[in-house]
Design an enzyme around this catalytic site. Structure first.
Site, PDB file in Angstrom:
ATOM      1  N   GLY A 233      -0.393  -0.205 -15.613  1.00  0.00           N
ATOM      2  CA  GLY A 233       0.526   0.178 -16.673  1.00  0.00           C
ATOM      3  C   GLY A 233       0.394   1.647 -17.017  1.00  0.00           C
ATOM      4  O   GLY A 233      -0.052   2.460 -16.204  1.00  0.00           O
ATOM      5  N   SER A 234       0.754   1.971 -18.235  1.00  0.00           N
ATOM      6  CA  SER A 234       0.786   3.375 -18.650  1.00  0.00           C
ATOM      7  C   SER A 234      -0.616   3.946 -18.842  1.00  0.00           C
ATOM      8  O   SER A 234      -1.574   3.218 -19.119  1.00  0.00           O
ATOM      9  CB  SER A 234       1.569   3.511 -19.955  1.00  0.00           C
ATOM     10  OG  SER A 234       0.827   2.999 -21.044  1.00  0.00           O
ATOM     11  N   THR A 235      -0.702   5.254 -18.730  1.00  0.00           N
ATOM     12  CA  THR A 235      -1.976   5.938 -18.920  1.00  0.00           C
ATOM     13  C   THR A 235      -2.461   5.805 -20.360  1.00  0.00           C
ATOM     14  O   THR A 235      -3.662   5.634 -20.611  1.00  0.00           O
ATOM     15  CB  THR A 235      -1.839   7.415 -18.532  1.00  0.00           C
ATOM     16  OG1 THR A 235      -1.501   7.489 -17.138  1.00  0.00           O
ATOM     17  CG2 THR A 235      -3.129   8.181 -18.769  1.00  0.00           C
ATOM     18  N   VAL A 237      -2.020   3.317 -22.526  1.00  0.00           N
ATOM     19  CA  VAL A 237      -2.620   1.995 -22.721  1.00  0.00           C
ATOM     20  C   VAL A 237      -3.876   1.850 -21.873  1.00  0.00           C
ATOM     21  O   VAL A 237      -4.878   1.270 -22.306  1.00  0.00           O
ATOM     22  CB  VAL A 237      -1.607   0.884 -22.394  1.00  0.00           C
ATOM     23  CG1 VAL A 237      -2.248  -0.493 -22.541  1.00  0.00           C
ATOM     24  CG2 VAL A 237      -0.387   0.978 -23.312  1.00  0.00           C
ATOM     25  N   GLY A 238      -3.850   2.392 -20.656  1.00  0.00           N
ATOM     26  CA  GLY A 238      -5.007   2.308 -19.773  1.00  0.00           C
ATOM     27  C   GLY A 238      -6.239   2.964 -20.355  1.00  0.00           C
ATOM     28  O   GLY A 238      -7.361   2.466 -20.201  1.00  0.00           O
ATOM     29  N   GLU A 255      -4.902   0.973 -12.804  1.00  0.00           N
ATOM     30  CA  GLU A 255      -3.832   1.577 -12.001  1.00  0.00           C
ATOM     31  C   GLU A 255      -2.787   2.092 -12.983  1.00  0.00           C
ATOM     32  O   GLU A 255      -2.037   1.308 -13.572  1.00  0.00           O
ATOM     33  CB  GLU A 255      -3.225   0.531 -11.055  1.00  0.00           C
ATOM     34  CG  GLU A 255      -4.222  -0.093 -10.099  1.00  0.00           C
ATOM     35  CD  GLU A 255      -4.673   0.844  -8.999  1.00  0.00           C
ATOM     36  OE1 GLU A 255      -4.010   1.881  -8.789  1.00  0.00           O
ATOM     37  OE2 GLU A 255      -5.684   0.546  -8.347  1.00  0.00           O
ATOM     38  N   CYS A 289       5.556   3.559 -10.399  1.00  0.00           N
ATOM     39  CA  CYS A 289       4.538   4.574 -10.670  1.00  0.00           C
ATOM     40  C   CYS A 289       4.412   5.580  -9.541  1.00  0.00           C
ATOM     41  O   CYS A 289       4.001   6.721  -9.757  1.00  0.00           O
ATOM     42  CB  CYS A 289       3.190   3.910 -10.942  1.00  0.00           C
ATOM     43  SG  CYS A 289       2.629   2.818  -9.611  1.00  0.00           S
TER      44      CYS A 289
END
Length: 488
Positions: A233-235, A237-238, A255, A289
């Site tokens: 997912g998004s950076t 949230v990551g 990822e 992505c």
């Protein structure tokens, strides 16, 4: 009767049963093209989440005890289930996430390949006997499943990006709990539970909890039975997931976002590079992505490239994903549309030139090509998750490397040139997890390490990388003859 309808799959798949959640939120599954509600379900509560992890934990012991050859065959049966229900799964992908038929076929192909790769894992888990400096000692190193893997998947390729971790975790002998994105609860979650159920795997080994953070907070990552967190997912949230996992001493595979560059050198096959650049940016309307957010073209061929690129992009049909010739369907929701539009307008205000300026029709956005983009503009710095591209020119290999590496991201990339070794050497100097010479930026193969550098993630998946991610090592030593201790 089909097992793959939205009505049947719009339930919580927990502990081998299909039921409503016990949470407080009514979740609507919305078709992104016409914005109609296609299904509703009650969110999972913390108690539901606990039941899912307990089921995965308990059934995992049963699964681990199954003969490895039988586990292999059951996973191959899961791949067969997917192949046999190709058309029904295609309909789900179109309905739930606005994917075109072309995109659905591409995604389903990726899914069957990764399941088949995972089916080899039961026969690849081996141990070692290692020598020791201590006389009479035998060192045995066992490779074992971690127990339960928690998978959090995104909305763009939910079927594949869930299965990429789920199938390989199962192949390595684990149980699984999936938390799909709230916009794709079926294709990212419950569909997978049904596939493995029909394939004959033990019920409750794979669980799906459809819920929201307002219901469960950080409980999914923090859960004591969740041994490895696999997030795509998004950076933004990551980073949060990585922080929570680290605080709880859990392994996390992250990822994350990308801002990939497709480079066209002056000696490239321009027609071929145009085709690769269009595919790399506008597949699934740019919601990938690995998409080529940036196209960097040598100044000597800029005019020819842009003329051909513009013509090709203008020929792409946008609209209803059900129509066979549609290439660009809807973005997943209005929020994504607004974010994309904001970045485009910000870049134009900064001096970017709109060679093509897209139009918004509901959640369908037609393509935008921004030229004269400099590295400090929003379109070059941010990941535009939609059908818009930033085009920049350069004069030399040194300059293009500097421009590409200025990004905080480093997921994928491509270099087009008639000199393969020049492309490979340039690729070595670009700070990215993956780069492809004379190809598109969108590549994912079942046995090749996949992952990014910098803000694009931590860790690798696929092939041996997934097998390592979802197993652990245990050292058992045996002292065959009495050892002389320094004191006794």
């Amino acid at each position: 009767m089909s097992h793959f309808t939205l009505e049947q799959l719009s339930k919580q798949g927990i502990a081998g049963k299909w039921r409503e959640g016990n949470g407080s939120n009514e979740m609507s599954n919305i078709n992104p093209f016409n914005q109609e509600i296609i299904a509703t379900m009650t969110s999972a509560s913390k108690d539901d989440l606990d039941q899912a992890f307990e089921s995965a934990h308990n059934v995992q012991k049963e699964w681990e005890a199954v003969n490895p050859y039988e586990r292999r065959d059951l996973l191959l049966e899961a791949a067969k289930v997917v192949e046999e229900h190709h058309d029904e799964i295609t309909e789900l992908i179109i309905e739930e996430l606005g994917g075109t038929k072309l995109k659905a076929g591409f995604e389903i192909g990726l899914v069957t390949n990764i399941i088949k790769e995972a089916s080899t894992y039961p026969l690849r888990i081996t141990g070692e006997i290692l020598p020791s400096p201590v006389d009479g000692k035998e060192n045995r190193v066992y490779q074992e499943p971690v127990g339960v893997v928690g998978v959090i998947s995104p909305f763009n390729f939910p079927f594949y990006l869930s299965m990429k971790s789920v199938a390989t975790a199962i192949g390595a002998g684990n149980g699984v709990v999936i938390k799909p994105h709230e916009d794709t609860p079926v294709t990212g979650g419950t569909l997978l539970v049904k596939i493995f159920e029909l394939a004959g795997l033990p019920k409750g080994l794979v669980n799906s909890v459809v819920t929201e953070i307002s219901e469960i907070g950080d409980r999914f990552v923090e859960h004591p039975l969740n041994k490895v967190v696999s997030f795509t997912g998004s950076t933004v949230v990551g980073k949060k997931i990585g922080e929570v996992a680290g605080r709880n001493l859990k392994k996390a595979s992250l990822e994350l976002g990308g801002n990939s560059a497709l480079i066209v050198l002056e000696d490239a096959d321009i027609d071929y590079a145009v085709s690769a650049a269009v595919f790399s940016r506008f597949t699934h309307q740019g919601q990938i992505c690995m998409s080529a957010n940036r196209v960097l073209v040598h100044e000597d061929i800029k005019d020819e490239f842009l003329n051909k690129y513009k013509a090709k992009v203008e020929s792409l049909k946008a609209g209803d994903p059900r129509e066979e010739d549609t290439i660009i369907g809807p973005l997943i929701n209005k929020r994504q549309v607004e974010t994309l539009e904001q970045t485009i307008e910000e870049s134009i205000d900064e001096g970017a030139f709109p060679l093509i300026r897209g139009e918004v029709q509901g959640n369908v956005v037609t393509p935008t090509i921004l030229t004269e983009v400099t590295p400090d503009m929003a379109a070059a710095k941010k990941e535009m998750f939609g059908p818009a591209v930033a085009v920049t020119t350069f004069k030399s290999d040194e300059e293009v490397i500097e421009i590409v590496n200025a990004s905080d991201f480093g997921l994928s990339g491509a270099v087009h040139t008639s000199n393969i070794e020049r492309g490979a050497e340039l690729g070595k100097r670009i700070e990215t997890g993956m780069i492809h010479v004379n190809d598109g930026t969108i590549n994912d193969e079942p046995i090749v390490a996949f992952g990014g550098e910098k803000m694009s993630g931590v860790g690798r998946l696929n092939g041996n990388e997934s097998l390592e991610s979802f197993t652990t090592k245990k050292w058992i030593s045996i002292q065959h003859k009495k050892r002389q201790f320094p004191y006794s």
